[in-house]
Design an enzyme around this catalytic site. Structure first.
Site, PDB file in Angstrom:
ATOM      1  N   PRO A   2      -8.653   6.299 -11.989  1.00 30.09           N
ATOM      2  CA  PRO A   2      -7.577   5.618 -11.259  1.00 30.09           C
ATOM      3  C   PRO A   2      -7.924   4.149 -11.027  1.00 30.09           C
ATOM      4  O   PRO A   2      -9.037   3.820 -10.657  1.00 30.09           O
ATOM      5  CB  PRO A   2      -7.523   6.359  -9.912  1.00 30.09           C
ATOM      6  CG  PRO A   2      -8.241   7.646 -10.137  1.00 30.09           C
ATOM      7  CD  PRO A   2      -9.240   7.382 -11.215  1.00 30.09           C
ATOM      8  N   GLU A   3      -6.964   3.278 -11.301  1.00 29.06           N
ATOM      9  CA  GLU A   3      -7.148   1.855 -11.033  1.00 29.06           C
ATOM     10  C   GLU A   3      -6.261   1.454  -9.857  1.00 29.06           C
ATOM     11  O   GLU A   3      -5.616   2.294  -9.250  1.00 29.06           O
ATOM     12  CB  GLU A   3      -6.811   1.051 -12.290  1.00 29.06           C
ATOM     13  CG  GLU A   3      -7.800   1.329 -13.423  1.00 29.06           C
ATOM     14  CD  GLU A   3      -7.784   0.247 -14.474  1.00 29.06           C
ATOM     15  OE1 GLU A   3      -7.366  -0.880 -14.151  1.00 29.06           O
ATOM     16  OE2 GLU A   3      -8.183   0.518 -15.605  1.00 29.06           O
TER      17      GLU A   3
END
Ligand SMILES: [Zn+2]
Length: 283
Positions: A2-3
């Site tokens: 996840p960014e």
């Protein structure tokens, strides 16, 4: 992994349901990703959620002091990093429990907060205000918020490759590999260029590309790389918009040249060799 857009998507989902809720009880599965799990299990029940926010790629759930606990300095945060495969859902406790769900919080509205993490590279801890302040001080300004002057100054002061600067979290925080490659492609900047060799115009083009791409990705609930899901359990949509990342050997959307992959800053970097010319070697 996840960014920023994925984490922001999760935070927005949680912010819609958690503030005001009281945590009634906690149940833990595996705890090797939790800092002091016994303390967490002891201290969390009884707290109410005041707010949910994002601090870089950490999710910070602010807790109000437990009710008969008058201490003024009792402000605590439940801090979560999703690691590679962390996922948070809230919903009816009668819903089937996915494998690898390790944290269950019973909430006073009858719903259950669940944290699921297949690979357990995530992190969870109770943190004080000073821990949060330290975290913010260690990192650069948030990629969504940094202004033109500060971005140009941070990028321009370092003779490091721009890709490394974007990933390093000190110049600007919250950017990972996908959105670094996408914004460099959009701004037509080769990932191996040096930060202090970018023109002022290039730096500003890059900043605008970054913020525009991050905002669009948040609207589309992030990219579904591996098994990222938002707080409602819905997959993100942004990966359909990738223009460089993961497209080795496919044609550039601008000029039809084949996208290439090289290693910069130890990471795969996808770029168009025509639109993003390599830095000139000095003799
Ligand atoms: Zn191109």
């Amino acid at each position: 992994m996840p960014e920023l857009p994925e984490v922001e998507t999760v935070v927005r989902g949680l912010r819609a349901v958690l503030p005001g809720r009281q945590i009634l009880s906690i149940r833990l599965g595996k705890t090797d990703f939790i800092d002091e799990p016994i303390l967490l299990a002891e201290l969390l029940p009884g707290h109410r959620v005041a707010d949910v926010s994002r601090c870089g790629k950490f999710i910070s759930i602010e807790l109000t002091p437990r009710e008969p606990e008058p201490s003024a300095d009792a402000r605590q945060y439940l801090v979560i990093h999703l690691g590679m495969t962390g996922r948070i859902t809230t919903g009816n406790p009668s819903e089937p429990v996915p494998a690898h769900t390790h944290v269950f919080l019973a909430l006073d509205d009858g719903n259950e907060f669940r944290y699921t993490d297949t690979r357990r590279f995530g992190q969870m801890r109770l943190a004080s205000q000073s821990w949060i302040d330290d975290l913010r001080a260690r990192w650069g300004e948030d990629a969504l918020e940094i202004n033109a002057a500060n971005f140009a100054r941070k990028i321009g002061s370092r003779a490091a490759r721009i890709k490394a600067l974007l990933l390093g979290q000190h110049a600007v925080s919250g950017i990972g590999n996908i959105y670094a490659d996408e914004s460099l492609w959009r701004a037509k900047i080769h990932p191996a260029r040096l930060g202090n060799r970018l023109s002022a115009r290039e730096a500003e083009t890059l900043r605008k590309a970054l913020q525009d791409i991050l905002k669009k990705a948040i609207v589309m609930r992030g990219s579904s790389i591996s098994d990222f899901l938002d707080a409602d359990g819905e997959p993100g949509e942004y990966q359909r918009r990738h223009r460089a990342y993961g497209r080795e050997g496919e044609r550039c959307y601008r000029c039809r040249t084949l996208i290439r992959r090289i290693i910069v800053a130890g990471r795969s970097s996808y770029f168009c060799p025509k639109c993003q010319p390599a830095p000139r070697r000095r003799k």
